[in-house]
Scaffold this motif. Structure first.
Motif, short mmCIF file in Angstrom:
data_model
loop_
_atom_site.label_atom_id
_atom_site.label_comp_id
_atom_site.label_asym_id
_atom_site.label_seq_id
_atom_site.Cartn_x
_atom_site.Cartn_y
_atom_site.Cartn_z
N ALA A 89 0.64 -1.22 -0.01
CA ALA A 89 -0.25 0.23 -0.06
C ALA A 89 1.13 0.95 0.12
N ASP A 90 0.60 1.72 -0.45
CA ASP A 90 0.84 3.58 -0.51
C ASP A 90 -0.27 4.91 -0.46
N ASP A 91 -0.17 5.13 0.57
CA ASP A 91 -1.48 6.28 1.29
C ASP A 91 -2.71 5.19 0.75
N TRP A 92 -3.00 5.85 -0.21
CA TRP A 92 -4.43 5.03 0.01
C TRP A 92 -4.71 4.29 -1.93
N TRP A 93 -3.28 4.08 -1.56
CA TRP A 93 -2.97 2.97 -3.51
C TRP A 93 -2.57 1.17 -2.84
N ILE A 94 -3.41 0.65 -3.34
CA ILE A 94 -2.83 -1.01 -3.31
C ILE A 94 -1.92 -1.47 -4.72
N TYR A 95 -1.31 -2.09 -4.48
CA TYR A 95 -0.42 -2.24 -5.58
C TYR A 95 -0.40 -3.47 -5.25
N ALA A 96 -0.28 -4.27 -6.26
CA ALA A 96 0.42 -5.88 -6.33
C ALA A 96 1.51 -6.66 -7.43
N GLY A 97 2.17 -7.09 -6.97
CA GLY A 97 3.36 -7.26 -7.89
C GLY A 97 3.83 -8.57 -7.75
N GLY B 89 -6.82 0.05 -7.59
CA GLY B 89 -7.21 0.53 -7.18
C GLY B 89 -8.85 0.91 -8.25
N GLY B 90 -8.58 0.95 -9.64
CA GLY B 90 -9.98 0.57 -9.90
C GLY B 90 -10.79 -0.62 -10.10
N LYS B 91 -11.74 -0.24 -10.56
CA LYS B 91 -12.07 -1.77 -11.32
C LYS B 91 -11.79 -2.58 -11.62
N VAL B 92 -10.39 -1.94 -12.45
CA VAL B 92 -9.98 -3.52 -13.17
C VAL B 92 -7.82 -2.94 -13.32
N PRO B 93 -7.76 -4.16 -12.77
CA PRO B 93 -6.12 -4.37 -12.93
C PRO B 93 -5.64 -3.04 -13.70
N ARG B 94 -4.44 -2.86 -13.17
CA ARG B 94 -3.69 -1.88 -14.62
C ARG B 94 -2.77 -1.23 -14.12
N VAL B 95 -1.36 -1.62 -15.09
CA VAL B 95 -0.42 -1.76 -14.42
C VAL B 95 0.34 -0.62 -14.50
N ALA B 96 0.88 -0.51 -13.31
CA ALA B 96 1.77 0.62 -13.00
C ALA B 96 3.19 1.10 -13.13
N TYR B 97 4.11 -0.08 -13.16
CA TYR B 97 5.05 -0.22 -13.35
C TYR B 97 5.68 -1.76 -14.39
N GLU B 98 6.66 -1.79 -14.63
CA GLU B 98 7.59 -2.87 -15.32
C GLU B 98 8.52 -3.00 -15.11
N ILE B 99 9.38 -4.15 -14.52
CA ILE B 99 10.56 -4.24 -14.06
C ILE B 99 11.09 -4.92 -14.75
N ALA B 100 13.01 -4.16 -14.95
CA ALA B 100 13.41 -4.76 -16.03
C ALA B 100 13.33 -6.51 -16.10
N GLN B 101 14.30 -7.06 -17.59
CA GLN B 101 13.61 -8.18 -17.63
C GLN B 101 14.42 -9.46 -16.93
N ASP B 102 15.65 -8.13 -16.53
CA ASP B 102 17.58 -9.32 -16.16
C ASP B 102 16.61 -8.89 -14.31
#
Length: 485
Positions: A159-167, A177-190
């Motif tokens: 959680a980050d304040d009121w925001w919820i993220y799943a890695g 946080g919305g009705k549909v999961p949205r990509v916020a970050y993409e981690i480098a392939q390596d």
């Protein structure tokens, strides 16, 4: 501009893979007569395919050339399919045995269906994410209220304040946080991700090789450090620092710039981490939980368990410290190190845990999210053999809401919108797309976190909600999104 071309059909395959960044994706355009097919996604994965029938073969070829040109300007380059591979994935493994301690007082138990790693408990809801990519939301009394479906196993929920993220194992971090999961970050392939944490939009990523990477709210690489060790199962972020726990102990880095500020060795490899306002807690393979001051890394107290510690947590300001071992037991200690109790979960070993308002929530190797009554009266009764009736909670009837890059948008004019929202624009900045608020009253120099897969250069949107970050400097957008003409 074509990497792989045949007479019929014509295929162009491009990739964007950054050594120090987060991008690792492909874009393929196929033209067969008047039929145009575009396939895109993460390298090594099937991706998403869209086929369009154009008015003519010439129109299909022209559209393909335009699409390819746009991608090349963003940094994509011709590549040979199959040379770069899908990211490596390491999932935590515990050989879990049954506890010999008395059963803990479980108020309710929810079986998610596969081993569960991610848990977050907020003011109203508990969140659990499992190896199958299911994320369920429940009330704190154990009633299921929703279900998300992510493309890969869930590493953790933060959680980050009121925001919820799943890695997730696919290297993406999804905004829930919305009705549909949205990509916020993409981690480098390596980066073989072990654990994630986030504070004020800055994501900390600990990996298999002892690396630590930070990424800002626009998914841009900040800095990377390599520890003298491996297996980074702990990362915790606060306003000033990032705390990294791995095989050789715990290290504190400055959030800006990544300068090392202290390092403290631990008894055994660090397998889990927790933080409170002034202290961090590290659970280790030798059965210890080390309580370290954030300011200088000095050990305040150490708590000893009977087996390897795979999860730990604390009550506010560390009045009580909790730990879970690989023998399906949970422990509670007083702040001074006194062991108060040890009880069995009855549903596997705790991969992760969180304490809130007198209850200990654990997610386990058998896929359960269990709510344990940690009040002194309930624990004393359990030690004497008196247990509450455990409610068995099911998620039947809840369909998976899948992650998607598609938006259900309504195209309107600004006049028709009537000011019911905040206007944002997507603008090209070199190879990057920036999103900025343009409505009056917002600082135009500040940045916006916007769903990563739906940015379009030159587009304007009206969003129902844009909130300022806790410390200032950027906004986060979510809610209903309308495309402006």
């Amino acid at each position: 501009m074509s990497a792989t071309v045949s007479a019929d059909p014509q295929v162009t395959y491009l990739e964007l893979s950054e050594d120090q960044g987060s991008a690792h994706k492909f874009y393929e355009v196929t033209v067969k007569g008047a039929e145009l097919t575009i396939r895109y996604g993460r390298i090594g994965e099937p991706g998403t395919t869209k086929t369009t029938l154009c008015p003519s073969a010439e129109k299909a070829a022209a559209t393909a050339a335009k699409k390819i040109g746009e991608k090349v300007r963003k940094g994509y380059a011709p590549a040979v399919r199959g040379v770069r591979q899908r990211r490596a994935v390491t999932r935590r493994q515990i050989t879990s045995t049954r506890s010999t301690a008395r059963q803990a007082p479980l108020l309710w138990r929810f079986r998610s269906g596969s081993p569960a790693f991610g848990v977050y408990v907020g003011e109203e809801h508990a969140w659990v994410g499992n190896e199958s990519g299911d994320v369920y939301t429940l009330t704190r009394d154990g009633e299921v209220t929703g279900r998300f479906g992510l493309p890969d196993g869930v590493k953790c929920i933060v959680a980050d304040d009121w925001w919820i993220y799943a890695g997730c194992d696919d290297g993406k971090v999804y905004d829930l946080g919305g009705k549909v999961p949205r990509v916020a970050y993409e981690i480098a392939q390596d980066v073989d991700i072990y654990w994630l944490d986030i504070h004020d939009g800055v994501l900390g990523v600990a990996d298999a090789r002892g690396g630590l990477t930070t990424v800002d709210h626009e998914d841009e690489f900040q800095w990377r450090r390599k520890a003298d060790g491996s297996a980074g199962w702990m990362v915790r972020c606060d306003a000033d620092s990032v705390y990294h726990g791995y095989s050789a102990g715990v290290t504190r880095y400055a959030k800006r710039g990544g300068d090392q500020q202290w390092h403290t060795r631990t008894k055994g490899q660090v397998l889990f981490g927790w933080q409170e306002r002034d202290e961090v807690f590290a659970g280790t393979s030798q059965g210890w939980v080390h309580r370290l001051r954030k300011s200088d890394g000095a050990e305040v107290t150490a708590y000893h368990c009977d087996a390897a510690v795979f999860s730990c947590a604390a009550s506010p300001d560390g009045e009580y410290v909790f730990a879970g071992d690989n023998h399906s037991s949970v422990y509670c200690f007083a702040a001074d190190g006194t062991r108060l109790w040890k009880l069995g979960t009855g549903c596997g070993s705790a991969y992760s845990m969180q304490y809130r308002d007198g209850r200990l929530y654990v997610v386990t190797t058998d896929g359960s999210l269990a709510c344990l009554d940690a009040s002194p009266g309930a624990v004393q009764a359990a030690e004497q053999g008196t247990l509450p009736a455990t409610a068995e909670v099911t998620g039947r009837g809840f369909a998976r809401v899948e992650s998607s890059a598609e938006l259900e948008t309504v195209t309107v004019t600004a006049a028709a919108a009537g000011g019911a929202g905040i206007e944002v624009e997507c603008v090209a900045d070199g190879a990057r797309l920036r999103v900025r608020v343009v409505s009056p009253g917002f600082d135009p120099s500040w940045r916006v976190q916007f769903p990563k897969d739906v940015r379009v250069a030159g587009a304007r949107y009206l969003v129902a909600e844009v909130r300022e970050s806790a410390s200032g400097g950027f906004y986060r957008a979510r809610g209903e999104i309308k495309r402006l003409l």
